[in-house]
Design an enzyme around this catalytic site. Structure first.
Site, PDB file in Angstrom:
ATOM      1  CG  HIS A   1      -6.053  -2.398   8.730  1.00  0.00           C
ATOM      2  ND1 HIS A   1      -5.951  -1.108   9.328  1.00  0.00           N
ATOM      3  CD2 HIS A   1      -4.651  -2.758   8.792  1.00  0.00           C
ATOM      4  CE1 HIS A   1      -5.022  -0.781   9.990  1.00  0.00           C
ATOM      5  NE2 HIS A   1      -3.982  -1.653   9.419  1.00  0.00           N
TER       6      HIS A   1
ATOM      7  CG  ASP B   1      -0.367  -0.628   2.515  1.00  0.00           C
ATOM      8  OD1 ASP B   1       0.884  -0.397   2.530  1.00  0.00           O
ATOM      9  OD2 ASP B   1      -0.870  -1.243   3.304  1.00  0.00           O
TER      10      ASP B   1
ATOM     11  CG  ASN C   1      -9.061  -1.939  11.901  1.00  0.00           C
ATOM     12  OD1 ASN C   1      -8.263  -2.603  11.391  1.00  0.00           O
ATOM     13  ND2 ASN C   1      -9.622  -0.862  11.399  1.00  0.00           N
TER      14      ASN C   1
ATOM     15  CD  GLU D   1      -8.856   0.783   7.834  1.00  0.00           C
ATOM     16  OE1 GLU D   1      -9.042  -0.355   8.689  1.00  0.00           O
ATOM     17  OE2 GLU D   1      -8.058   1.387   7.826  1.00  0.00           O
TER      18      GLU D   1
END
Ligand code: F6R
Length: 248
Positions: free
Chosen positions: A138, A67, A136, A143
Site C-alpha cells: 500500500h 492520510d 502489502n 490497499e
C-alpha cells in the site's frame, strides 16, 4: 525509478533529509506531500535538527499529508495531525495554516475527501511527495485492489495494516478501521516522488516493486508509470529474495 542504496535506517534518513532540504532551499514555496508511520520519523528528526542549526526556512512551504484515521480528531495522540505537529510542524517554523491533513473527525467524510482533493489542486499540486510503503504494497492507505484512478477517498484498513499500526496504540482494538487517504491518482499527479524503504519487513514489497509488473493488487507498482520516482532503500530492505506469490 532511480534507486539509491544505503546502509541502514539512519543512512536512509540522512539521504532523504539532504534531498528534502535541497528541494526546500531551491524552491522556498514548495508544496510537500508528507507521510506518517515509522519510516519518516528519522527524516523529520533530521529536518528539525537542520532547522535549528542551519535555519532552512519553511515559512513559505505548504504541506499535504497522505492520510488520516477516520474518527480521530487532530488533538488525539494517535491522529496523524498530532503526529505531524509533534514530529515536525511544531519545530520548523512552518505556518500551521499551510499544513494540510484530512480531517478524520469531519461530520461529512465524503465531502472532506472531495474538499481535500480540490484543495491540493487549487494550491497547484504537490511538488515532492514523500512515501513509505506497506508490506502489502500500500501507498498512502491505498490497499491492494484500489483503483489506479482513485482520488482522495475513504478506505477500510486491511487487517495487516491495522496489525502493523497497532504498535502506536495502547491496544490493537483501538486502531481505527477506516481512514481517509489521497488516492492513487492524487499521488501520481505529484511532480516528483521520494519513496523511503527500510528493514527486512519491507523486503518482499521492495522486491515485488522492482521485479513484478504493474497491477492494482500491488498498489505501489503504479509508481513505475511515474516519470520521476527516487527510492532510497537500505540493505535490509534490498537483501531478501521474494517469498510472496506474485500475481502481476
Ligand atoms: C502513512 C502512510 C502509509 C505508511 C506505510 C508504512 O502516512 O501513508 O502508507 O507509509 O504504512 O508505514 P511504516 O513507515 O510505519 O512502516
Amino acid at each position: 525509478m532511480n534507486i539509491i542504496e544505503v546502509k541502514d535506517y539512519q543512512a536512509m534518513s540522512e539521504k532523504a533529509s539532504l534531498y528534502v532540504i535541497d528541494k526546500v532551499r531551491e524552491a522556498p514555496f514548495i508544496n510537500l506531500g508528507l507521510a506518517t508511520g515509522g519510516t519518516p520519523i528519522g527524516l523529520y528528526k533530521l529536518l528539525v535538527e537542520d532547522y535549528r542549526k542551519n535555519h532552512t526556512s519553511y515559512k513559505n512551504v505548504t504541506t499535504f499529508n497522505l492520510d488520516e484515521y477516520v474518527g480521530l480528531s487532530g488533538n488525539h495522540p494517535n491522529s496523524y495531525r498530532y503526529f505531524m505537529n509533534e514530529k515536525l510542524f511544531n519545530h520548523i517554523g512552518i505556518k500551521k495554516i499551510n499544513t494540510f491533513i484530512p480531517n478524520g473527525a469531519a461530520d461529512d467524510i465524503l465531502n472532506e475527501c472531495n474538499m481535500y482533493e480540490q484543495l491540493i489542486n487549487q494550491k497547484g499540486g504537490i511538488d515532492l511527495q514523500i512515501l513509505g510503503i506497506g508490506s502489502n504494497g500500500h501507498i498512502g492507505f491505498n490497499e491492494p485492489g484500489t483503483k489506479f484512478d482513485s482520488r482522495t477517498h475513504i478506505v477500510d484498513l486491511a487487517p495487516s495494516t491495522r496489525e502493523a499500526n497497532a504498535r502506536f496504540f495502547n491496544t490493537p482494538n483501538e486502531v481505527p478501521t477506516k481512514a481517509i487517504t489521497m488516492g492513487i491518482s492524487t499521488i501520481m499527479k505529484s511532480k516528483e516522488i521520494l519513496l523511503l524503504i527500510s528493514g527486512e519487513s519491507k523486503s518482499d514489497a521492495l522486491h515485488r516493486l522492482l521485479h513484478d509488473g504493474v497491477c492494482e493488487s500491488f498498489p505501489a507498482s503504479v509508481l513505475k508509470n511515474h516519470p520521476k520516482v527516487t527510492i532510497i532503500a537500505d540493505e535490509a530492505a534490498l537483501r531478501k529474495k521474494l517469498t510472496l506469490t506474485s500475481c502481476c
